[in-house]
Motif scaffolding. Structure first.
Motif, PDB file in Angstrom:
ATOM      1  N   THR A 162      -4.390  19.262  20.472  1.00  0.00           N
ATOM      2  CA  THR A 162      -4.524  17.889  20.008  1.00  0.00           C
ATOM      3  C   THR A 162      -4.946  17.876  18.541  1.00  0.00           C
ATOM      4  OG1 THR A 162      -5.168  17.148  22.220  1.00  0.00           O
ATOM      5  CG2 THR A 162      -5.674  15.674  20.404  1.00  0.00           C
ATOM      6  N   PHE A 163      -4.351  17.005  17.757  1.00  0.00           N
ATOM      7  CA  PHE A 163      -4.694  16.870  16.346  1.00  0.00           C
ATOM      8  C   PHE A 163      -4.454  15.428  15.914  1.00  0.00           C
ATOM      9  CE2 PHE A 163      -0.397  18.550  16.798  1.00  0.00           C
ATOM     10  CZ  PHE A 163       0.370  17.683  16.035  1.00  0.00           C
ATOM     11  N   ILE A 164      -4.922  15.093  14.717  1.00  0.00           N
ATOM     12  CA  ILE A 164      -4.844  13.729  14.208  1.00  0.00           C
ATOM     13  C   ILE A 164      -3.930  13.691  12.990  1.00  0.00           C
ATOM     14  CG2 ILE A 164      -6.124  11.752  13.286  1.00  0.00           C
ATOM     15  CD1 ILE A 164      -6.865  12.392  16.172  1.00  0.00           C
ATOM     16  N   VAL A 165      -3.015  12.723  12.971  1.00  0.00           N
ATOM     17  CA  VAL A 165      -2.113  12.520  11.836  1.00  0.00           C
ATOM     18  C   VAL A 165      -2.302  11.104  11.303  1.00  0.00           C
ATOM     19  CG1 VAL A 165       0.287  12.373  11.070  1.00  0.00           C
ATOM     20  CG2 VAL A 165      -0.399  14.156  12.686  1.00  0.00           C
ATOM     21  N   ASN A 166      -2.476  11.004  10.006  1.00  0.00           N
ATOM     22  CA  ASN A 166      -2.539   9.695   9.350  1.00  0.00           C
ATOM     23  C   ASN A 166      -1.149   9.269   8.916  1.00  0.00           C
ATOM     24  OD1 ASN A 166      -2.715   8.308   6.362  1.00  0.00           O
ATOM     25  ND2 ASN A 166      -4.260   7.491   7.749  1.00  0.00           N
ATOM     26  N   VAL A 167      -0.792   8.027   9.215  1.00  0.00           N
ATOM     27  CA  VAL A 167       0.484   7.439   8.792  1.00  0.00           C
ATOM     28  C   VAL A 167       0.159   6.295   7.840  1.00  0.00           C
ATOM     29  CG1 VAL A 167       2.545   6.194   9.551  1.00  0.00           C
ATOM     30  CG2 VAL A 167       1.640   8.084  10.935  1.00  0.00           C
ATOM     31  N   LYS A 168       0.809   6.284   6.675  1.00  0.00           N
ATOM     32  CA  LYS A 168       0.495   5.265   5.674  1.00  0.00           C
ATOM     33  C   LYS A 168       1.758   4.531   5.261  1.00  0.00           C
ATOM     34  CE  LYS A 168       0.935   8.574   1.856  1.00  0.00           C
ATOM     35  NZ  LYS A 168       0.252   9.363   0.827  1.00  0.00           N
ATOM     36  N   ASN A 169       1.558   3.363   4.650  1.00  0.00           N
ATOM     37  CA  ASN A 169       2.666   2.662   4.006  1.00  0.00           C
ATOM     38  C   ASN A 169       2.187   2.147   2.648  1.00  0.00           C
ATOM     39  OD1 ASN A 169       1.417   0.053   4.318  1.00  0.00           O
ATOM     40  ND2 ASN A 169       2.219  -0.066   6.402  1.00  0.00           N
ATOM     41  N   LYS A 170       3.077   1.539   1.896  1.00  0.00           N
ATOM     42  CA  LYS A 170       2.747   1.142   0.529  1.00  0.00           C
ATOM     43  C   LYS A 170       2.143  -0.256   0.427  1.00  0.00           C
ATOM     44  CE  LYS A 170       7.438  -0.512  -0.502  1.00  0.00           C
ATOM     45  NZ  LYS A 170       8.616  -0.345  -1.383  1.00  0.00           N
ATOM     46  N   ASN A 171       2.037  -0.968   1.549  1.00  0.00           N
ATOM     47  CA  ASN A 171       1.561  -2.351   1.520  1.00  0.00           C
ATOM     48  C   ASN A 171       0.046  -2.423   1.345  1.00  0.00           C
ATOM     49  OD1 ASN A 171       4.203  -3.341   2.012  1.00  0.00           O
ATOM     50  ND2 ASN A 171       3.944  -2.865   4.185  1.00  0.00           N
ATOM     51  N   ILE A 172      -0.396  -3.396   0.535  1.00  0.00           N
ATOM     52  CA  ILE A 172      -1.807  -3.615   0.280  1.00  0.00           C
ATOM     53  C   ILE A 172      -2.153  -5.044   0.682  1.00  0.00           C
ATOM     54  CG2 ILE A 172      -3.629  -3.588  -1.481  1.00  0.00           C
ATOM     55  CD1 ILE A 172      -1.781  -1.821  -3.182  1.00  0.00           C
ATOM     56  N   THR A 173      -3.305  -5.220   1.264  1.00  0.00           N
ATOM     57  CA  THR A 173      -3.760  -6.560   1.646  1.00  0.00           C
ATOM     58  C   THR A 173      -3.676  -7.504   0.449  1.00  0.00           C
ATOM     59  OG1 THR A 173      -5.301  -5.566   3.210  1.00  0.00           O
ATOM     60  CG2 THR A 173      -5.673  -7.866   2.634  1.00  0.00           C
ATOM     61  N   GLY A 174      -3.105  -8.679   0.681  1.00  0.00           N
ATOM     62  CA  GLY A 174      -2.972  -9.651  -0.391  1.00  0.00           C
ATOM     63  C   GLY A 174      -1.586  -9.697  -0.996  1.00  0.00           C
ATOM     64  N   GLY A 175      -0.674  -8.878  -0.453  1.00  0.00           N
ATOM     65  CA  GLY A 175       0.717  -8.936  -0.890  1.00  0.00           C
ATOM     66  C   GLY A 175       1.109  -7.944  -1.958  1.00  0.00           C
ATOM     67  N   GLN A 176       0.179  -7.139  -2.458  1.00  0.00           N
ATOM     68  CA  GLN A 176       0.538  -6.119  -3.435  1.00  0.00           C
ATOM     69  C   GLN A 176       1.109  -4.895  -2.745  1.00  0.00           C
ATOM     70  OE1 GLN A 176      -3.249  -5.611  -5.643  1.00  0.00           O
ATOM     71  NE2 GLN A 176      -2.184  -6.466  -7.408  1.00  0.00           N
ATOM     72  N   VAL A 177       1.732  -4.023  -3.538  1.00  0.00           N
ATOM     73  CA  VAL A 177       2.244  -2.759  -3.012  1.00  0.00           C
ATOM     74  C   VAL A 177       1.888  -1.636  -3.982  1.00  0.00           C
ATOM     75  CG1 VAL A 177       4.162  -3.805  -1.741  1.00  0.00           C
ATOM     76  CG2 VAL A 177       4.505  -3.053  -4.112  1.00  0.00           C
ATOM     77  N   VAL A 178       1.835  -0.424  -3.449  1.00  0.00           N
ATOM     78  CA  VAL A 178       1.604   0.748  -4.283  1.00  0.00           C
ATOM     79  C   VAL A 178       2.824   0.968  -5.178  1.00  0.00           C
ATOM     80  CG1 VAL A 178       1.226   3.244  -4.275  1.00  0.00           C
ATOM     81  CG2 VAL A 178       0.124   1.810  -2.540  1.00  0.00           C
ATOM     82  N   GLY A 179       2.573   1.291  -6.441  1.00  0.00           N
ATOM     83  CA  GLY A 179       3.665   1.563  -7.373  1.00  0.00           C
ATOM     84  C   GLY A 179       4.145   2.990  -7.226  1.00  0.00           C
ATOM     85  N   LEU A 180       5.091   3.201  -6.312  1.00  0.00           N
ATOM     86  CA  LEU A 180       5.572   4.546  -6.025  1.00  0.00           C
ATOM     87  C   LEU A 180       6.511   5.043  -7.115  1.00  0.00           C
ATOM     88  CD1 LEU A 180       6.375   4.272  -2.203  1.00  0.00           C
ATOM     89  CD2 LEU A 180       4.283   5.101  -3.288  1.00  0.00           C
ATOM     90  N   LYS A 181       6.490   6.350  -7.342  1.00  0.00           N
ATOM     91  CA  LYS A 181       7.452   6.988  -8.225  1.00  0.00           C
ATOM     92  C   LYS A 181       8.790   7.130  -7.499  1.00  0.00           C
ATOM     93  CE  LYS A 181       4.318   9.786 -11.057  1.00  0.00           C
ATOM     94  NZ  LYS A 181       4.122  11.138 -11.630  1.00  0.00           N
ATOM     95  N   PRO A 182       9.891   7.241  -8.248  1.00  0.00           N
ATOM     96  CA  PRO A 182      11.200   7.412  -7.591  1.00  0.00           C
ATOM     97  C   PRO A 182      11.237   8.562  -6.592  1.00  0.00           C
ATOM     98  CG  PRO A 182      11.528   6.907  -9.910  1.00  0.00           C
ATOM     99  CD  PRO A 182      10.043   7.071  -9.717  1.00  0.00           C
ATOM    100  N   ARG A 183      10.579   9.676  -6.912  1.00  0.00           N
ATOM    101  CA  ARG A 183      10.615  10.838  -6.011  1.00  0.00           C
ATOM    102  C   ARG A 183       9.907  10.559  -4.688  1.00  0.00           C
ATOM    103  NH1 ARG A 183       7.263  15.896  -5.802  1.00  0.00           N
ATOM    104  NH2 ARG A 183       5.191  15.113  -5.323  1.00  0.00           N
TER     105      ARG A 183
END
Length: 440
Positions: free
Chosen positions: A135-156
């Motif tokens: 058994t192990f733990i995996v974190n899953v993330k997305n680019k959405n931020i509370t308030g409607g902003q998003v993380v500024g991802l690089k093309p890669r």
């Protein structure tokens, strides 16, 4: 097909797709045999699709093994001696993963990576008629931020498994997989990582960083959420809203490990420098984390492979390690002196042998590689693994609360006595790249 039927059918498809995206608990049993109640039967032909929400991914090839056992989950299995991927569409969060390996007839061995090559399980072996559950733990993330902003991802980053809409597991070596359970959990301490290319989860061989190896050393109770990215400074981490993302999901008692410096030292504005903008921004990371009830940990920059005429590592990072140490002292927060430990590590390996910890490979080692790779900043999997052990040593030395969640089989480690690279085993992932990550 009449209009009402078309609308009903469309709503059904939409409902199924939304279900696949929002469901957070799964139980899979592999093979065509009878399954226990609540388990989803998975055949080798079950390829991943958004509509179904789970399946073998990236053209993985597996075969079924029917062993005729009495157990619903251990009578049959899927197996492969090549890497294969299994993906499940899940929302953001921490997930407890439980896998059962084994075979009634033959031995098996498996290394498991998650998402962008995060090492989760290392060389799990079973003999014939033996089964083991991990058994192990995996974190899953997305680019959405509370308030409607998003993380500024690089093309890669747009094609990275870390940032897609599913949880992906990679099984390597000679895996005989019986069952897989995935459950969203809310009770984990999340350790967020903020940093650059020495910290980020690298998707492609032969590049690697300590952030994707440190996961191997924690048992359930801690989730590692790596928000680092190649080429970033403290300023660009802030500017791309990555700290805002971390703070938006941080709980009291969570941690933020902060390692920058390699790219910050290239900023040449009038207010830039180790004891100016770098220090000020580092204090901002610390204060904002404390406001959320989090625990900041400052990590000094990894040393480069910068040997001097005397055959010893020279400091190529100027005042930045000293500035990080001073901020930790002034702000009364934990410090992991990774710069000092990696200097000790590389000196122990020696000028020539230390190349085996970095991306130094002769031409034609990887597809399309017509020239030698000789990078003295970025690590290969062996180097990243050794540096991750430096981080673990720092956690123990600083007596951080998460130390109680270190794995029971934690290997003994001393930076002055690194693991023998010739005895260290890393099954390479299928994807490789000769493109150097951003930053230096």
């Amino acid at each position: 097909m009449n209009t009402i039927y078309k609308i009903t059918f469309a709503l059904l498809l939409l409902s199924n797709n939304l279900f696949a995206q929002t469901k957070t608990d799964y139980k899979f049993a592999f093979g065509s045999g009878k399954k226990a109640k609540g388990y989803i039967k998975v055949l080798p032909s079950d390829a991943y699709s958004k509509e179904k929400g789970y399946g073998f991914d990236f053209d993985s090839k597996v075969v079924e093994g029917d062993r005729g056992g009495k157990s619903y989950q251990k009578g049959d299995l899927i197996k492969s001696d090549k890497p294969f991927y299994f993906s499940v569409a899940v929302p953001e969060g921490n997930y407890k993963i439980t896998v059962t390996f084994g075979d009634l007839k033959v031995a098996s061995e498996s290394t498991v990576k998650a998402e962008s090559r995060r090492l989760m399980l290392e060389n799990v072996k079973t003999s014939a008629v033996q089964y083991t559950t991990k058994t192990f733990i995996v974190n899953v993330k997305n680019k959405n931020i509370t308030g409607g902003q998003v993380v500024g991802l690089k093309p890669r980053e747009l094609t990275k498994l870390d940032w897609d809409d599913k949880l992906t597991l990679e099984f390597d070596l000679n895996t005989h997989l019986n069952s897989l359970e995935i459950t969203k959990v809310e009770d984990q301490i999340t350790v967020f990582l903020a940093g650059n290319s020495t910290v980020v989860n690298q998707d492609d061989e032969p590049w690697a960083s300590w952030g994707q190896m440190v996961t191997r050393f924690f048992k359930p109770g801690v989730a590692i959420a790596n928000h680092a990215e190649s080429g970033l400074t403290l300023g660009s981490f802030l500017g791309s809203r990555r700290l805002a993302k971390v703070l938006s999901i941080m709980k009291p008692g969570d941690y933020l490990f902060i390692e920058f410096g390699h790219n910050d030292q290239k900023d040449k504005g009038p207010n830039d420098g180790a004891f100016k903008s770098y220090t000020e921004r580092l204090k901002t990371f610390v204060s904002e984390t404390k406001k959320k009830g989090g625990i900041p940990v400052i990590v000094t920059s990894t040393s480069r492979r910068s040997f001097g005429a005397d055959g010893k590592i020279t400091n190529s990072l100027g005042d930045f390690p000293a500035a990080a140490r001073k901020v930790a002292e002034d702000e009364k927060v934990a410090l992991i002196d990774l710069n000092a430990m990696t200097t000790e590590l590389f000196n122990a390996l020696g000028e020539e042998n230390s190349k085996k910890a970095f991306v130094h490979y002769p031409a034609n080692s990887y597809p399309g590689q017509t020239k030698a790779l000789a990078d003295n900043t970025h690590f290969n999997p062996y180097g990243a693994y050794e540096i991750a052990q430096c981080i673990i040593l720092g956690i123990k030395q600083q007596n951080l609360g998460i130390a109680k969640f270190l794995v029971d089989d934690l290997p003994a480690f001393n930076p002055s006595k690194p693991d023998d690279v010739n005895k260290w085993k890393w099954p390479e992932s299928p994807k490789s790249s000769i493109v150097k990550p951003d930053g230096n």
